[in-house]
Design an enzyme around this catalytic site. Structure first.
Site, PDB file in Angstrom:
ATOM      1  N   GLY A 303      -1.281 -14.029  37.324  1.00 18.30           N
ATOM      2  CA  GLY A 303      -1.681 -14.630  36.179  1.00 18.30           C
ATOM      3  C   GLY A 303      -2.788 -14.409  35.407  1.00 18.30           C
ATOM      4  CD  GLU A 339       3.395 -13.856  44.058  1.00 20.77           C
ATOM      5  OE1 GLU A 339       3.686 -14.511  43.101  1.00 20.77           O
ATOM      6  OE2 GLU A 339       4.341 -14.072  45.013  1.00 20.77           O
ATOM      7  N   PRO A 340      -0.361  -9.998  40.993  1.00 19.44           N
ATOM      8  CG  PRO A 340      -2.039  -8.452  41.551  1.00 19.44           C
ATOM      9  CD  PRO A 340      -1.349  -9.303  42.178  1.00 19.44           C
ATOM     10  N   GLY A 341       0.589  -9.011  37.920  1.00 22.06           N
ATOM     11  CA  GLY A 341       1.393  -7.941  37.293  1.00 22.06           C
ATOM     12  C   GLY A 341       0.368  -7.540  35.950  1.00 22.06           C
ATOM     13  NE  ARG A 342      -0.468 -11.421  31.274  1.00 22.26           N
ATOM     14  CZ  ARG A 342       0.711 -11.532  30.565  1.00 22.26           C
ATOM     15  NH1 ARG A 342       0.534 -10.993  29.298  1.00 22.26           N
ATOM     16  NH2 ARG A 342       1.233 -12.513  30.810  1.00 22.26           N
ATOM     17  NE  ARG A 378       2.894 -10.001  26.519  1.00 21.82           N
ATOM     18  CZ  ARG A 378       1.904 -10.338  25.995  1.00 21.82           C
ATOM     19  NH1 ARG A 378       1.199  -9.905  25.132  1.00 21.82           N
ATOM     20  NH2 ARG A 378       1.200 -11.611  26.380  1.00 21.82           N
ATOM     21  CE1 TYR A 382       6.665 -15.370  26.226  1.00 23.86           C
ATOM     22  CE2 TYR A 382       5.923 -13.063  26.037  1.00 23.86           C
ATOM     23  CZ  TYR A 382       6.714 -14.087  26.599  1.00 23.86           C
ATOM     24  OH  TYR A 382       7.618 -13.789  27.826  1.00 23.86           O
ATOM     25  CB  CYS A 410      18.182  -6.314  10.528  1.00 21.50           C
ATOM     26  SG  CYS A 410      18.802  -6.967   8.810  1.00 21.50           S
TER      27      CYS A 410
HETATM   28  N1  LLP Z   1       4.381 -14.323  40.273  1.00 18.25           N
HETATM   29  C1  LLP Z   1       5.206 -15.186  39.636  1.00 18.25           C
HETATM   30  C2  LLP Z   1       5.856 -16.081  40.570  1.00 18.25           C
HETATM   31  C3  LLP Z   1       5.356 -14.946  38.427  1.00 18.25           C
HETATM   32  O1  LLP Z   1       6.316 -15.905  37.807  1.00 18.25           O
HETATM   33  C4  LLP Z   1       4.639 -14.196  37.399  1.00 18.25           C
HETATM   34  C5  LLP Z   1       4.817 -13.849  36.208  1.00 18.25           C
HETATM   35  C6  LLP Z   1       3.644 -13.141  38.300  1.00 18.25           C
HETATM   36  C7  LLP Z   1       3.469 -13.283  39.525  1.00 18.25           C
HETATM   37  C8  LLP Z   1       2.954 -12.190  37.477  1.00 18.25           C
HETATM   38  O2  LLP Z   1       2.056 -12.911  36.618  1.00 18.25           O
HETATM   39  P1  LLP Z   1       0.932 -11.751  35.784  1.00 18.25           P
HETATM   40  O3  LLP Z   1      -0.056 -11.451  36.815  1.00 18.25           O
HETATM   41  O4  LLP Z   1       1.636 -10.641  35.268  1.00 18.25           O
HETATM   42  O5  LLP Z   1       0.403 -12.707  34.833  1.00 18.25           O
HETATM   43  N2  LLP Z   1       6.595 -12.295  29.538  1.00 18.25           N
HETATM   44  C9  LLP Z   1       5.492 -12.711  29.635  1.00 18.25           C
HETATM   45  C10 LLP Z   1       4.838 -13.037  31.153  1.00 18.25           C
HETATM   46  C11 LLP Z   1       5.767 -13.784  31.890  1.00 18.25           C
HETATM   47  C12 LLP Z   1       5.212 -14.007  33.211  1.00 18.25           C
HETATM   48  C13 LLP Z   1       6.184 -14.493  34.346  1.00 18.25           C
HETATM   49  N3  LLP Z   1       5.774 -14.803  35.552  1.00 18.25           N
HETATM   50  C14 LLP Z   1       4.210 -12.223  28.731  1.00 18.25           C
HETATM   51  O6  LLP Z   1       4.705 -11.069  28.219  1.00 18.25           O
HETATM   52  O7  LLP Z   1       3.257 -12.386  28.714  1.00 18.25           O
END
Ligand code: LLP
Length: 483
Positions: A303, A339-342, A378, A382, A410
């Site tokens: 997050g 659990e980092p993604g972004r 995005r 959002y 379109c």
């Molecule tokens: N762990 C869990 C349980 C999650 O649901 C998520 C993201 C993450 C980890 C990773 O979160 P991050 O570090 O990436 O913020 N599509 C949206 C973001 C949806 C995130 C969903 N869950 C966007 O484009 O901003």
């Protein structure tokens, strides 16, 4: 299509000076582009030092790996984006910096020093196999939300015992695979617990489970990416905790409770929010332990937000995030899962487009590009801001105006940016949407039959390699073969 496949599978090294090719040759050009070191050095010389230096000062302003140099061109790790445009299989495309991915992981690793931890990369953010292989080699675990993500993680070489399976609607078949592979599984609801028990029986294996508790802390983000509040579809309410503990106790052959998990939401820019949640979570852990469970893992989810606005803001770093929970984790002798993604992948990539034309309607000016909401949704979904820049210097007489940057799809919702001050670009100018590494390609569709774009990355030595083929019309037709 066959030709382009052949081409990409026979990488040839080109001297950098041959990069300046007329675009009519681009379809026959091989990747990989490998600039000779002399030319690469001279490119470097023209780029401000800060852009090229590898180790960044901790905290402080965010450094971006795609930067405009003094010559007015945009570079990624010393490679001119314009040059990549000339030879890419097709446009639009995604361009990543592999060194920036490494730097992002290193920042988390350094922040976690002294703690027992797992960096679980959230695959949903970006599921490019080459990127996953790289993250795995750097020591990451993986966070999964489907059986296919688990299969891909295994293919990329991730250790399944350092993977976490999340989700509010996990299906039995995927849970069986997770159980067989020894993945941590988060319990999300009553029916989810029932399915995990069934999966354990089918797989003949006890599953290590964490309870996903919904701490009801407001992450102060867009409602679509908030998950940790009490009306969320994710996790269990704390008042139901005892029921879940009793159920785990009732299934000693199927379930081993090893920890507690929470995930508040995404794009969080205040680390206090993580601390508030962690305080609640260790209290739950105390309560769970007091009932005789030996649980060792605190999973605080992902997050952490990033600097989408490019305004030079000082944002919390991985170190700030970890430091805010470090003492709590120590005090209970816990293993920390994050659990980092972004924050691992978003800032490593630009979505590279070409300007199709400029038009004006009523009071609005539009820059129409070849990319769209199909490849990058995005902003439409959002109302997200992603910074937009041209990749080359504008002609001297070009007027700066306020534009909506839109695609050809379109839909009036098809925009990449609204009200952006930009120099009026001539047709064909390159235009990038920054911070496109997370939730962009992984959320891309083929709406309007715009096929998913190819992906490239700049390697450590400054060469450029294709890391995913662009989808083709023939790929689409294949779904109907033999029907
Ligand atoms: N762990 C869990 C349980 C999650 O649901 C998520 C993201 C993450 C980890 C990773 O979160 P991050 O570090 O990436 O913020 N599509 C949206 C973001 C949806 C995130 C969903 N869950 C966007 O484009 O901003």
């Amino acid at each position: 299509m066959a030709a382009s496949n052949l081409i990409s599978q026979t990488p040839i090294t080109l001297p950098a000076k041959s990069l300046n090719l007329s675009s009519n040759l681009s379809h026959i050009l091989p990747f990989k582009i490998k600039p000779i070191s002399r030319t690469f050095t001279s490119l470097k010389a023209r780029i401000p030092r800060a852009v090229l230096s590898t180790p960044e000062p901790k905290t402080q302003k965010v450094q971006h790996c795609f930067t405009k140099s003094e010559d007015g061109f945009m570079y990624c790790e010393g490679v001119k984006v314009q040059d990549v445009m000339e030879v890419a299989e097709k446009r639009p495309f995604y361009l990543y910096s592999k060194p920036q991915i490494t730097r992002n992981v290193e920042a988390y690793k350094e922040a976690l020093e002294g703690l027992n931890s797992i960096i679980g990369y959230a695959i949903k953010a970006n599921n490019n196999l080459k990127i996953l292989e790289h993250l795995q080699k750097l020591g990451c675990g993986a966070v999964l939300v489907s059986g296919n993500e688990l299969k891909l993680a295994l293919r990329a070489g991730f250790d399944p015992t350092r993977c976490v399976f999340n989700g509010n609607g996990k299906i039995l078949e995927d849970l069986v695979l997770a159980a067989q592979e020894g993945v941590f599984v988060n319990i999300d609801s009553e029916f989810d617990l029932e399915n995990i028990v069934a999966a354990a029986r089918i797989a003949g294996k006890k599953v290590n489970v964490l309870l996903r508790i919904n701490p009801d802390v407001d992450p102060q983000v867009h409602p679509y990416v908030a998950t940790g509040n009490k009306n969320s579809k994710f996790g269990i309410r704390n008042e139901k905790l005892q029921w879940f503990l009793d159920e785990v106790k009732a299934h000693p052959n199927e379930l081993k409770l090893v920890g507690a998990h929470c995930h508040l939401g995404s794009t969080i820019t205040k680390v206090d929010i993580f601390r508030d949640a962690a305080v609640l979570m260790v209290n739950y852990i105390d309560e769970i332990r007091s009932q005789g469970f030996e649980i060792d893992y605190l999973n605080i989810g992902g997050g952490l937000g990033i600097d989408y606005y490019h305004t030079g803001a000082v944002l919390p770093t991985p170190r700030d995030l970890i430091n805010t929970v470090r003492e709590l984790v120590f005090s209970r002798n816990l293993n920390l899962i994050i659990e980092p993604g972004r924050s691992l992948i978003a800032n490593t990539c630009c979505f590279v487009n070409r300007v199709t034309g400029v038009k004006t309607n009523g009071t609005k000016n539009f820059i129409v590009i070849d990319g769209s909401m199909a490849e990058l949704i995005r902003p439409s979904l959002y109302d997200a801001y992603q910074h937009i820049e041209l990749v080359s210097p504008p002609p001297p007489d070009s007027e700066v105006s306020t534009f909506d940057v839109v695609g050809p799809v379109c839909e009036s919702a098809d925009f990449l940016g609204k009200d952006r001050e930009l120099p009026t670009p001539p047709k064909g100018t390159g235009l990038v949407v920054h911070d496109a590494g997370a939730y962009c390609m992984s959320m891309a569709s083929t709406y309007n039959l715009k096929m998913r774009p190819p992906e490239y990355w700049v390697e450590d030595d400054g060469s450029v390699t294709k890391i995913r083929h662009g989808e083709t019309f023939e790929d689409h037709l294949r779904f109907f073969e033999g029907l």
